[in-house]
Design a protein around this motif. Structure first.
Motif, PDB file in Angstrom:
ATOM      1  N   ALA A   6       0.982  -1.169  -0.220  1.00  0.00           N
ATOM      2  CA  ALA A   6      -0.086   0.020  -0.019  1.00  0.00           C
ATOM      3  C   ALA A   6       0.871   1.265  -0.124  1.00  0.00           C
ATOM      4  N   GLU A   7       1.937   1.243   0.768  1.00  0.00           N
ATOM      5  CA  GLU A   7       2.989   2.292   0.685  1.00  0.00           C
ATOM      6  C   GLU A   7       3.604   2.739  -0.494  1.00  0.00           C
ATOM      7  N   ARG A   8       3.767   1.463  -1.310  1.00  0.00           N
ATOM      8  CA  ARG A   8       4.517   1.497  -2.506  1.00  0.00           C
ATOM      9  C   ARG A   8       3.705   2.292  -3.726  1.00  0.00           C
ATOM     10  N   THR A   9       2.059   1.915  -3.375  1.00  0.00           N
ATOM     11  CA  THR A   9       1.182   2.283  -4.337  1.00  0.00           C
ATOM     12  C   THR A   9       1.033   3.830  -4.135  1.00  0.00           C
ATOM     13  N   SER A  10       1.034   4.240  -2.870  1.00  0.00           N
ATOM     14  CA  SER A  10       0.912   5.566  -2.498  1.00  0.00           C
ATOM     15  C   SER A  10       2.154   6.425  -2.849  1.00  0.00           C
ATOM     16  N   LEU A  11       3.136   5.897  -2.727  1.00  0.00           N
ATOM     17  CA  LEU A  11       4.445   6.782  -3.015  1.00  0.00           C
ATOM     18  C   LEU A  11       4.591   7.080  -4.609  1.00  0.00           C
ATOM     19  N   ILE A  12       4.358   5.897  -5.384  1.00  0.00           N
ATOM     20  CA  ILE A  12       4.225   6.125  -6.767  1.00  0.00           C
ATOM     21  C   ILE A  12       3.381   7.276  -7.293  1.00  0.00           C
ATOM     22  N   LEU A  13       2.208   7.116  -6.716  1.00  0.00           N
ATOM     23  CA  LEU A  13       1.001   7.970  -6.787  1.00  0.00           C
ATOM     24  C   LEU A  13       1.269   9.376  -6.520  1.00  0.00           C
ATOM     25  N   HIS A  14       1.951   9.523  -5.484  1.00  0.00           N
ATOM     26  CA  HIS A  14       2.547  10.974  -5.074  1.00  0.00           C
ATOM     27  C   HIS A  14       3.541  11.459  -5.632  1.00  0.00           C
ATOM     28  N   PHE A  15       4.629  10.753  -6.396  1.00  0.00           N
ATOM     29  CA  PHE A  15       5.391  11.126  -7.312  1.00  0.00           C
ATOM     30  C   PHE A  15       4.991  11.707  -8.560  1.00  0.00           C
ATOM     31  N   GLY A  16       3.915  11.006  -8.666  1.00  0.00           N
ATOM     32  CA  GLY A  16       3.387  11.438 -10.056  1.00  0.00           C
ATOM     33  C   GLY A  16       2.729  12.740  -9.995  1.00  0.00           C
ATOM     34  N   VAL A  52       9.839  13.095   0.337  1.00  0.00           N
ATOM     35  CA  VAL A  52      11.123  12.695   0.902  1.00  0.00           C
ATOM     36  C   VAL A  52      10.827  11.806   2.296  1.00  0.00           C
ATOM     37  N   LYS A  53       9.961  12.409   3.252  1.00  0.00           N
ATOM     38  CA  LYS A  53       9.699  11.707   4.424  1.00  0.00           C
ATOM     39  C   LYS A  53       8.685  10.543   3.988  1.00  0.00           C
ATOM     40  N   GLU A  54       7.608  10.601   3.113  1.00  0.00           N
ATOM     41  CA  GLU A  54       7.085   9.448   2.649  1.00  0.00           C
ATOM     42  C   GLU A  54       8.063   8.212   2.318  1.00  0.00           C
ATOM     43  N   SER A  55       9.162   8.487   1.437  1.00  0.00           N
ATOM     44  CA  SER A  55      10.090   7.605   0.802  1.00  0.00           C
ATOM     45  C   SER A  55      10.547   7.032   2.060  1.00  0.00           C
ATOM     46  N   ASN A  67      18.904   2.303   3.793  1.00  0.00           N
ATOM     47  CA  ASN A  67      19.286   3.752   3.487  1.00  0.00           C
ATOM     48  C   ASN A  67      19.851   3.605   2.052  1.00  0.00           C
ATOM     49  N   ILE A  68      20.504   2.921   1.632  1.00  0.00           N
ATOM     50  CA  ILE A  68      21.122   2.768   0.288  1.00  0.00           C
ATOM     51  C   ILE A  68      20.209   2.997  -0.775  1.00  0.00           C
ATOM     52  N   GLU A  69      18.844   2.214  -0.567  1.00  0.00           N
ATOM     53  CA  GLU A  69      17.913   2.148  -1.752  1.00  0.00           C
ATOM     54  C   GLU A  69      17.212   3.387  -1.627  1.00  0.00           C
ATOM     55  N   VAL A  70      17.015   3.936  -0.343  1.00  0.00           N
ATOM     56  CA  VAL A  70      16.033   5.157  -0.184  1.00  0.00           C
ATOM     57  C   VAL A  70      16.763   6.482  -0.793  1.00  0.00           C
ATOM     58  N   ASN A  71      18.078   6.392  -0.336  1.00  0.00           N
ATOM     59  CA  ASN A  71      18.932   7.555  -0.964  1.00  0.00           C
ATOM     60  C   ASN A  71      18.955   7.714  -2.430  1.00  0.00           C
ATOM     61  N   ASP A  72      18.791   6.530  -3.133  1.00  0.00           N
ATOM     62  CA  ASP A  72      18.630   6.512  -4.618  1.00  0.00           C
ATOM     63  C   ASP A  72      17.431   7.020  -5.031  1.00  0.00           C
ATOM     64  N   ASP A 112      13.359   5.248 -13.705  1.00  0.00           N
ATOM     65  CA  ASP A 112      14.198   5.106 -12.945  1.00  0.00           C
ATOM     66  C   ASP A 112      13.527   5.210 -11.646  1.00  0.00           C
ATOM     67  N   ILE A 113      12.620   5.973 -11.278  1.00  0.00           N
ATOM     68  CA  ILE A 113      11.941   6.053  -9.959  1.00  0.00           C
ATOM     69  C   ILE A 113      11.299   4.517  -9.786  1.00  0.00           C
ATOM     70  N   ILE A 114      10.584   3.847 -10.671  1.00  0.00           N
ATOM     71  CA  ILE A 114       9.998   2.454 -10.480  1.00  0.00           C
ATOM     72  C   ILE A 114      11.038   1.605 -10.205  1.00  0.00           C
ATOM     73  N   ASP A 115      12.108   1.560 -10.870  1.00  0.00           N
ATOM     74  CA  ASP A 115      13.118   0.503 -10.810  1.00  0.00           C
ATOM     75  C   ASP A 115      13.637   0.718  -9.390  1.00  0.00           C
ATOM     76  N   ALA A 116      13.984   2.080  -8.754  1.00  0.00           N
ATOM     77  CA  ALA A 116      14.507   2.199  -7.304  1.00  0.00           C
ATOM     78  C   ALA A 116      13.551   1.740  -6.560  1.00  0.00           C
ATOM     79  N   ILE A 117      12.261   2.245  -6.574  1.00  0.00           N
ATOM     80  CA  ILE A 117      11.486   1.846  -5.501  1.00  0.00           C
ATOM     81  C   ILE A 117      11.275   0.354  -5.598  1.00  0.00           C
ATOM     82  N   ASP A 118      11.459  -0.278  -6.480  1.00  0.00           N
ATOM     83  CA  ASP A 118      11.254  -1.838  -6.611  1.00  0.00           C
ATOM     84  C   ASP A 118      12.448  -2.721  -5.765  1.00  0.00           C
TER      85      ASP A 118
END
Length: 269
Positions: A6-16, A52-55, A67-72, A112-118
């Motif tokens: 659910a957080e992933r779906t929300s994060l992608i939606l809010h990035f859009g 950023v906080k949501e990420s 941390n490595i993944e979220v920094n990307d 790139d954002i989808i690849d990083a989130i995944d």
């Protein structure tokens, strides 16, 4: 089914939503001026900080953070916002070149954002969803489907047309889709969904509606990438009565059984 899904779906939606003004700038018919770019960078800063906080929340599991993944992830979002200001500086007198550069950058960042989130792992948990919760149940199933990276296969002899707007509307069009059902009647199955399936087949890169014999359809299964889920009821009734949305056997042998069901069916679209 999974809080992180659910957080992933929300994060992608809010990035859009975050980059929507940037996309408007990049693809408007009349190129914007340099000052427009700088102004947009300033306007987006508060929304960027919230994202950023949501990420960071998405990347945290208890006391551990990826941390490595979220920094990307954060770097991509910060990069596209800052790029608006950089382009104003690098192309002070050429609105057309500035816009074309931003177009390329936007398209790259969206991928790139989808690849990083995944790269953030999602853990699935079985749940017995209570009766009288059709909306909550829908959200959980939709979150699972929208987390798909490569494929969504759904097996349901009572599949009806509502599945398309409810569960495929937001699915990436490059995800492989297989809908497996029976001949049915005017209310369900191939007879009910053939028309809308033909439209979906024209839009999804790899879509198939498969007709199988009722004797081959015992359970309602949802396969997302390599993970198999069992639904105690059809999606059109999910949540109306107790619904067991459970992770099923996802071994290679279990996947082969589903593959055989598809292979023995007839492609309608």
């Amino acid at each position: 089914m999974s809080v992180k899904a659910a957080e992933r779906t929300s994060l992608i939606l809010h990035f859009g939503m975050l980059i929507a003004p940037i996309k408007d700038l990049a693809f408007r018919s009349a190129p914007a001026t340099g000052p427009d770019y700088r102004l947009l960078e300033a306007k987006l800063y508060p929304d960027l900080q919230a994202w950023v906080k949501e990420s960071q929340q998405f990347a945290r599991f208890g006391d551990y953070a990826f941390n490595i993944e979220v920094n990307d992830i954060i770097g991509i979002a910060k990069g596209i916002v800052r790029q608006t200001g950089h382009l104003a500086k690098h192309f002070p007198d050429n609105d057309q070149n500035r816009q074309e550069s931003l177009q390329r950058y936007v398209l790259k960042c969206e991928k790139d954002i989808i690849d990083a989130i995944d790269k953030i792992p999602i853990e699935w948990e079985s749940q017995l969803l209570a009766a009288g919760t059709p909306f909550s149940t829908y959200l959980k199933i939709a979150d699972a489907i929208n987390a798909a990276r490569t494929r969504v296969h759904y097996f349901d002899r009572y599949l009806d047309p509502d599945f398309f707007p409810l569960y495929l509307r937001s699915l990436a069009r490059d995800v492989e889709v297989r809908l497996v059902t029976t001949r049915g009647s005017v209310n369900f199955g191939v007879q009910a969904i053939s028309n809308v399936a033909s439209l979906a087949a024209k839009e999804f890169g790899d879509f198939r509606l498969i007709e199988v014999s009722p004797r081959d359809m015992h359970d309602r299964n949802l396969r997302i990438d390599q993970k198999v889920f069992h639904l105690g009821t059809s999606t059109n009734d999910a949540g109306s009565k107790p619904t067991n949305f459970a992770v099923a056997d996802s071994s290679n042998s279990a996947n082969l059984i589903l593959d055989d069901v598809i292979a023995n069916g007839t492609v309608v679209h």
